[in-house]
Design a protein around this motif. Structure first.
Motif: not given
Length: 366
Positions: A85-100
């Motif tokens: 679940m965290f990997k999926v959220i992180a990948q979505h955030l990266a596509q939105a221009g947000i680092a994690s």
């Protein structure tokens, strides 16, 4: 995460400005896996924390989201029933221009230490170490942070955020609004109620668990509470023996095993340090935006009373907040029919519609 199978089979699970040396990341422990992902090992005198930094090609916000998992030891992706679940959220955030940044719990993956003997203070300190590293590291420098905690991890991030001025917002995903002791008892009550046991017998078991949990926490009368727990389970389970072929010996072994598991788990620091810690005290002290997410089918951290208590704390704090309920979401925010733990392994490995967008939109509008 916080669910009854963890309580039975493994573990349930200070905001401190460290007086130690600033955590360092040695180049020997850095491995670039792609143009966007960097595996890091954040080293400190007594513990190493391994994790993955995911950087978007074009950043829209000068901040870093840090993920913190729930109870029981979990890897950096918070992989639950094959759902990272965290990997999926992180990948979505990266596509939105947000680092994690997501990291392995103590004793998992490349992180050292011992999770089951770690306390709430230890886990909060780990989060503070990570923020100190990124705030002082030249190669991967971030001054502002958004802390995202899932389930019991929401207690950790709220505690870490309270006294850290670099934390700009908090995201609580299925986070408790009650103490962990109250959550444990609610889950025990739910499990046996669903099996149609008499209410009086169920409540007798709940009270006995409450006594043993407090005895382990206070280090008093543990043996007396343990015997009381065994008696309560015997009263609950013996009537059901009439409907099956279990022998007296089988039933006795089941009662002893269940009581012994509870006794061991209730005595672990990973549970006792959380048991009577009220997360509302930290939330009331926050002065930053908070996003609180809840699943309508969550049977581990149910909407009632957790959502109401969280909202009351945020009202008292005066912090800007948003609460969002996803009607068919379970504890992991997957589409579900019942939300019960026996359903987890059968579900598709994705979030309910709108969950990911809710998080990225909240961060982008800070």
């Amino acid at each position: 995460m916080f669910h009854l199978s963890i309580i039975k089979l493994s573990v349930v699970i200070l905001t401190v400005f460290l007086l130690l040396a600033v955590p360092q990341c040695c180049s020997a422990f850095e491995r670039t896996t792609s143009k966007k992902e960097v595996d890091l090992l954040i080293k400190a005198p007594e513990i190493d924390l391994g994790g993955t930094l995911l950087v978007p090609q074009t950043a829209k916000r000068d901040l870093l989201v840090i993920f913190t998992s729930g109870s029981s030891w979990q890897d950096r992706d918070s992989t639950l029933f094959d759902f990272p679940m965290f990997k999926v959220i992180a990948q979505h955030l990266a596509q939105a221009g947000i680092a994690s940044f997501r990291y392995d719990d103590r004793g998992v993956g490349t992180s050292t230490g011992d999770f089951v003997n770690s306390t709430l203070d230890d886990l909060s300190s780990d989060l503070d170490r990570i923020m100190t590293f990124f705030a002082t590291n030249k190669a991967h420098h971030y001054r502002h942070f958004v802390l995202l905690g899932h389930s019991q991890g929401g207690i950790v991030v709220s505690k870490a955020a309270k006294n850290n001025q670099n934390v700009k917002a908090v995201v609580l995903a299925a986070s408790p609004g009650v103490t962990i002791s109250q959550l444990v008892l609610a889950q025990i009550r739910l499990e046996y109620s669903l099996n149609n046991h008499p209410v009086a017998d169920v409540e007798n078991v709940v009270s006995a668990n409450n006594e043993l949990l407090f005895a382990a926490y206070s280090h008093q009368n543990t043996d007396v509470a343990f015997l009381r727990l065994k008696e309560s389970y015997a009263q609950l389970l013996k009537p059901s023996q009439l409907a099956n072929t279990s022998t007296d010996s089988d039933l006795e072994n089941r009662i002893n095993n269940t009581a012994n598991e509870m006794k061991i788990n209730y005595g672990l620091p990973a549970l006792t340090s959380f048991a009577y810690y009220d997360p509302l005290n930290d939330l009331t002290a926050l002065r930053i935006p908070v996003l609180s997410l809840h699943g309508g089918n969550d049977r581990q951290v149910t909407i009632e009373p957790n959502k109401d208590r969280l909202e009351t704390a945020l009202l008292k704090s005066g912090s800007p907040y948003r609460i969002k309920v996803f009607e068919e979401a379970n504890h992991f925010f997957q589409p579900s029919k019942t939300g019960l733990s026996n359903e987890y392994g059968t579900l598709e490995k994705h979030f309910v519609n709108g969950f990911l967008d809710e998080i990225s939109s909240f961060i982008l509008h800070l």
